[in-house]
Design an enzyme around this catalytic site. Structure first.
Site, PDB file in Angstrom:
ATOM      1  CG  ASP A 246      77.663 -56.703  -7.738  1.00 55.59           C
ATOM      2  OD1 ASP A 246      78.403 -55.720  -7.563  1.00 55.59           O
ATOM      3  OD2 ASP A 246      76.658 -56.671  -8.467  1.00 55.59           O
ATOM      4  CE  LYS A 257      79.971 -53.257 -12.551  1.00 56.15           C
ATOM      5  NZ  LYS A 257      79.859 -54.392 -13.495  1.00 56.15           N
TER       6      LYS A 257
HETATM    7  O1  MRU Z   1      77.215 -54.919 -13.659  1.00 54.91           O
HETATM    8  P1  MRU Z   1      76.211 -54.247 -12.775  1.00 54.91           P
HETATM    9  O2  MRU Z   1      75.824 -52.895 -13.253  1.00 54.91           O
HETATM   10  O3  MRU Z   1      75.040 -55.150 -12.509  1.00 54.91           O
HETATM   11  O4  MRU Z   1      76.995 -54.080 -11.405  1.00 54.91           O
HETATM   12  C1  MRU Z   1      76.397 -53.425 -10.310  1.00 54.91           C
HETATM   13  C2  MRU Z   1      77.364 -53.106  -9.222  1.00 54.91           C
HETATM   14  O5  MRU Z   1      78.479 -53.549  -9.214  1.00 54.91           O
HETATM   15  C3  MRU Z   1      76.900 -52.304  -8.062  1.00 54.91           C
HETATM   16  O6  MRU Z   1      77.885 -51.498  -7.563  1.00 54.91           O
HETATM   17  C4  MRU Z   1      76.445 -53.328  -7.030  1.00 54.91           C
HETATM   18  O7  MRU Z   1      75.622 -54.243  -7.671  1.00 54.91           O
HETATM   19  C5  MRU Z   1      75.650 -52.888  -5.995  1.00 54.91           C
HETATM   20  S1  MRU Z   1      73.989 -52.736  -6.558  1.00 54.91           S
HETATM   21  C6  MRU Z   1      73.107 -52.107  -5.290  1.00 54.91           C
END
Ligand code: MRU
Length: 358
Positions: A246, A257
């Site tokens: 992220d 995540k």
């Molecule tokens: O909370 P989210 O579902 O927006 O988190 C997404 C993630 O953590 C993914 O693993 C990360 O964004 C990579 S997205 C290509």
């Protein structure tokens, strides 16, 4: 490989048409495919906040289109429309704090705005910028898929068992996916025996979205509780953990995540390689280390309830939804500009000076 990857693009979560942003509502997957129509920046910001759209790249793309919608409304209203537009920039920027692509995309929109704001008709250029952000993410996915596959091929024999976390596929990006893009490409190359997917508590991106995407592609997928990951690394011959990001700091620390950090520690212990796949728009060179990355905390209900039913005791809850994996636990960061093995600040700085490979 590029043509085969393009042919395998099936799911699309972001659709811009008729001056409206249509978002596949990820809260209802995998059982219902419903779309939310956004005709204002406020609606886009709310869609991001409430997880209609999620995944750092998809959030950035959506925010760019949200800014187009805002500019259209402010310009039509007349007066000092540029001053009024600042409120929309702020609203979109506040929608979620951790993913870097959101701020990167809004910056790109601002730079374009600065160049066209005095034109009689600046809106077409802003729309073109948002579409270019969308298209370049799709291209980046294709390049990263190729680079990630090359990396897996270089290090180990086939076929392989891989493990992934959260959702990094077509639902989270403008194209084929980041980590899931590499996994899908490796499958097309006959290099994957099975993909182990963490369910990804508390929002269940793994069980609801990643498992669905992999199964739709016919890729052998096994779902596991997050807590089973170390056991699976020890007993199922996992060769690579492949995850997205992220936000990546200037020293190569990776926010992803919640649960990613413990996967990296476990991978190191078991001699399993650890790959992060993310486009350079996720890299924030303004942040020296992962300690500077803001970590989003979400509602206690995500932990205390299951499918709307209360299951947890009445106690205080801590619900951080991202964590930071230190760079020294990462074997490789794969971007569309190239691959950084054993990342550190010097290698990240060198990478950012390179041109995109496509
Ligand atoms: O909370 P989210 O579902 O927006 O988190 C997404 C993630 O953590 C993914 O693993 C990360 O964004 C990579 S997205 C290509």
């Amino acid at each position: 490989m590029r043509d085969r990857l393009l042919a395998a693009e099936k799911v699309k979560a972001i659709d811009w048409r008729d001056n409206t942003l249509y978002l596949l509502d990820q809260r209802n997957l995998p059982f219902e495919e419903t779309w939310v129509a956004c005709d204002s920046a406020a609606r886009v910001a709310e869609a991001i906040r409430s997880m209609v759209v999620r995944g750092a790249p998809a959030i950035g793309i959506s925010a760019a289109y949200g800014l187009v919608l805002a500019a259209r409304a402010r310009f039509a209203a007349g007066g000092d429309w540029l001053a009024a537009l600042e409120a929309d920039f702020a609203l979109l920027a506040e929608s979620r704090p951790t993913g870097g692509n959101l701020f990167w995309a809004l910056n790109r929109m601002r730079e374009r705005l600065d160049r066209v704001k005095d034109l009689a008709e600046p809106l077409a250029a802003l729309e073109a910028e948002a579409m270019s952000i969308h298209e370049s993410d799709r291209e980046a996915n294709l390049t990263m898929a190729q680079l990630g596959v090359d990396l897996i091929r270089r290090h180990q024999g086939n076929p392989q068992a891989l493990l992934t976390h959260c959702n990094t596929g077509a639902l989270a990006t403008g194209g084929f996916g980041t980590a899931l893009g590499v996994i899908r490409a490796a499958w097309l190359e006959g290099m994957v025996e099975r993909v182990h997917v963490d369910e990804t508590r508390p929002w269940l991106q793994g069980s609801r979205l990643t498992a669905w995407e992999l199964a739709s592609d016919g890729i052998p997928v096994t779902l596991n509780a997050d807590a089973a990951a170390a056991h699976i690394m020890k007993t199922k011959g996992v060769t690579w953990v492949v995850v997205g990001a992220d936000r990546i700091a200037a020293n190569g620390d990776v926010a992803n995540k919640i649960g990613t950090y413990q996967l990296a520690v476990n991978a190191m212990h078991h001699g399993v390689r650890f790959m992060v796949v993310a486009s350079s728009s996720t890299i924030d060179m303004n942040l020296a280390s992962g300690d500077d990355i803001p970590i989003e905390e979400r509602d206690a209900a995500e932990l205390l309830e299951l499918a709307g039913k209360r299951v947890g005791a009445d106690v205080e809850v801590f619900n951080p939804v991202f964590d930071v994996t230190p760079a020294d636990l990462i074997d490789a960061i794969v971007t569309e500009k190239g691959v950084v093995e054993r990342p550190d600040a010097a290698k990240m700085a060198q990478l950012m000076c390179r041109k995109r490979l496509h």
